[in-house]
Design an enzyme around this catalytic site. Structure first.
Site, PDB file in Angstrom:
ATOM      1  CG  HIS A  17       6.624   0.101   8.347  1.00 25.22           C
ATOM      2  ND1 HIS A  17       7.845   0.672   8.634  1.00 25.22           N
ATOM      3  CD2 HIS A  17       5.998   0.951   7.495  1.00 25.22           C
ATOM      4  CE1 HIS A  17       7.952   1.812   7.976  1.00 25.22           C
ATOM      5  NE2 HIS A  17       6.841   2.014   7.284  1.00 25.22           N
ATOM      6  CE  LYS A  41      12.242   8.126  -0.358  1.00 20.71           C
ATOM      7  NZ  LYS A  41      10.958   7.513  -0.266  1.00 20.71           N
ATOM      8  NE  ARG A  90       1.849   7.562   8.696  1.00 20.44           N
ATOM      9  CZ  ARG A  90       2.892   8.289   8.373  1.00 20.44           C
ATOM     10  NH1 ARG A  90       3.886   8.405   9.191  1.00 20.44           N
ATOM     11  NH2 ARG A  90       2.954   8.923   7.210  1.00 20.44           N
ATOM     12  CB  SER A 128      10.940   5.758   8.302  1.00 20.80           C
ATOM     13  OG  SER A 128      10.328   4.496   8.203  1.00 20.80           O
TER      14      SER A 128
END
Length: 164
Positions: A17, A41, A90, A128
């Site tokens: 990030h 979440k 990615r 993450s």
């Protein structure tokens, strides 16, 4: 002034990030990380803690700001003078999701552009979830996260493992 928004959960922020943000900040006058607040979440860190970790991680970068938001990213961008949103890619699998989001954002507000950037190859495997999993199981994540995040992960997982 050209401003770009970097939205995400950032639970936690990692060097991939930061790599994207640092390089995007070279192209814009201002970059702002905005941490998503979504009560549905299940995050490891509260949004306030995620904001603090990002602020500490980018404290030496003058044109990078940090905030949080609820709601639609394009609404936040538009109401705060941002002309673009940056997102990291990615793998090809990331593209599919990000493409859908970019098209929806374009439909909602044609003035907000979506830009995509790949992280440095040494961070291409990072996300993450992987960082949290490695840390939770006692692995060394020091090459992948800033020291403040490594410390926060160690503290969080020490507490969780103590309760078991």
């Amino acid at each position: 002034m050209k401003k770009i928004l970097y939205p995400g959960t950032f639970d936690p922020i990692h060097n991939g990030h930061i790599d994207i943000a640092s390089r995007a900040a070279e192209l814009f006058d201002e970059l702002e990380f905005v941490v998503a607040v979504n009560p549905e979440k299940n995050t490891l860190f509260s949004f306030r803690k995620r904001v603090r970790l990002i602020k500490e991680s980018v404290s030496g970068k003058a044109n990078i700001k940090v905030n949080f938001f609820r709601g639609l990213v394009v609404d936040y961008a538009s109401s705060n003078g941002y002309s673009a949103i940056i997102r990291g890619l990615r793998h090809v699998s990331d593209f599919e999701f990000e493409f859908q989001m970019a098209m929806m954002n374009f439909h909602l507000n044609k003035n907000i552009k979506s830009l995509f950037m790949m992280p440095d190859e040494k961070y291409i495997h990072l996300n993450s979830s992987v960082v949290k999993d490695v840390s939770k199981n006692g692995g060394d994540v020091s090459a992948f996260v800033p020291p403040c995040v490594q410390k926060a992960l160690f503290t969080k997982f020490s507490k969780i493992n103590t309760l078991k």
